[in-house]
Design a protein around this motif. Structure first.
Motif: not given
Length: 342
Positions: A184-190, A44-63
């Motif tokens: 959203p809660d940033p901690a839940t997001c990609a 879900a994140q590689i910078e500035p630290s690594s966070v694993a992607m999970t089924r519960a991850t929220w995405f910025d859905l953009a358009s």
């Protein structure tokens, strides 16, 4: 073969993109016949630290905001009789270009904006003019927009977002559907981009600069959600519970070349791949998101990635990936249908 098998067949191109470091992470979801399957991989994140992607991850859905939120809200306002799709925007925004009664913008209808059949430009760097949301909304309403041929335009949906606020008396941020959020809660997001303008990795705050400057919620971008939230929305369209029949017909019926009310419809070379049936609709988002619905097969799939993390300027191969996943999903769905035939 089951929905799980379809997801398994559709996932390898996405997994390969993660393994090749073209995208940090991905979630693929498939829904049909009351069943769903989800596959996730990567970070879900590689910078500035690594966070694993999970089924519960929220995405910025953009358009995808345009179809999941704005199009749906406008159609429901039409269903309730508050507007008609062919009404001019001035029914909701009487002060649109109020200093010029002959302005072309005053003749634009809801349907034209939804189907991107206006003279408005694709995009404008509004954020470079300031970050006061009220001032920027006024700028959008009063500017004499340069004229051009009909094309896919964020400005169309910014206007629709303002119309929604006027018609409902609420801010867009207060109108997010269940399971989605503009804050959203940033901690839940990609994470998305390490933005030079904002000086930070964007996580839980909208990537789109104009939506950010408009306060985080706009008609064209700003909505966040998980893979299951997107599948819930798609399921409502597949089973008819999400919209009334007239509204469902509107999103399925071409208004102009390749476009329905809000959505894009299957055509050669489009993002959903070549295997899906005529009448399939879909939409994509700049951050690396996408949703497609093949009504004839009763199946929908969503591919959510954070392909702009840490930079939009990397070659993620997202167009090729979307098409490859779509072809694999529909190829497997077709095989399942053949297996079920007596």
């Amino acid at each position: 073969m089951t929905i799980n098998d379809i997801a398994d067949r559709g996932f390898p191109p996405a997994l390969a993109a993660v393994d090749a470091l073209r995208i940090p992470g991905v979630a693929l979801g498939v829904i049909g016949n009351g069943a769903r399957a989800v596959r996730v991989a990567g970070r879900a994140q590689i910078e500035p630290s690594s966070v694993a992607m999970t089924r519960a991850t929220w995405f910025d859905l953009a358009s995808l905001t345009k179809v999941i939120f704005t199009t749906t809200v406008i159609l429901k306002l039409a269903e309730s009789g508050r507007i008609a799709l062919d009404d001019p925007l001035t029914k909701a925004i009487p002060d649109l270009r109020q200093y010029d009664s002959n302005a072309a913008e005053r003749r634009l209808s809801f349907r034209q904006c939804l189907a991107h059949q206006t003279h408005l430009p694709a995009v404008e760097p509004l954020y470079s003019y300031g970050q006061n949301p009220a001032t920027l909304r006024s700028f959008i309403l009063q500017r004499e927009w340069r004229a051009g041929p009909p094309l896919y335009s964020d400005i169309n949906f910014m206007l629709l977002g303002i119309a929604i606020e006027r018609l409902t008396g609420k801010t867009l941020g207060d109108l997010a559907p269940p399971g989605f959020s503009f804050a959203p809660d940033p901690a839940t997001c990609a994470a998305t981009e390490n933005c030079a303008w904002r000086g930070q990795v964007m996580r839980g705050r909208v990537h789109d600069e104009n939506a950010y400057a408009l306060g985080g919620a706009a008609g064209h971008a700003g909505l966040f959600g998980s893979i299951d939230a997107v599948l819930d929305f798609a399921g409502g369209l597949l089973d008819g519970s999400g919209l009334a029949s007239a509204s469902l017909a509107a999103i399925k019926t071409p208004v102009a070349l390749h476009r329905t009310v809000g959505w894009q419809i299957r055509h050669d070379g489009w993002s959903g791949g070549d295997a899906c049936a005529d009448g399939t609709i879909g939409h994509t988002g700049f951050t690396g998101t996408g949703l497609w619905l093949d009504f004839s097969r009763g199946i929908a799939w969503a591919l959510l990635t954070n392909r702009v993390h840490p930079s939009r300027h990397n070659d993620s191969g997202i167009t090729t990936l979307r098409r490859a996943v779509g072809d694999a999903v529909i190829g497997a769905a077709a095989a399942l249908a053949d297996h079920r035939r007596p």
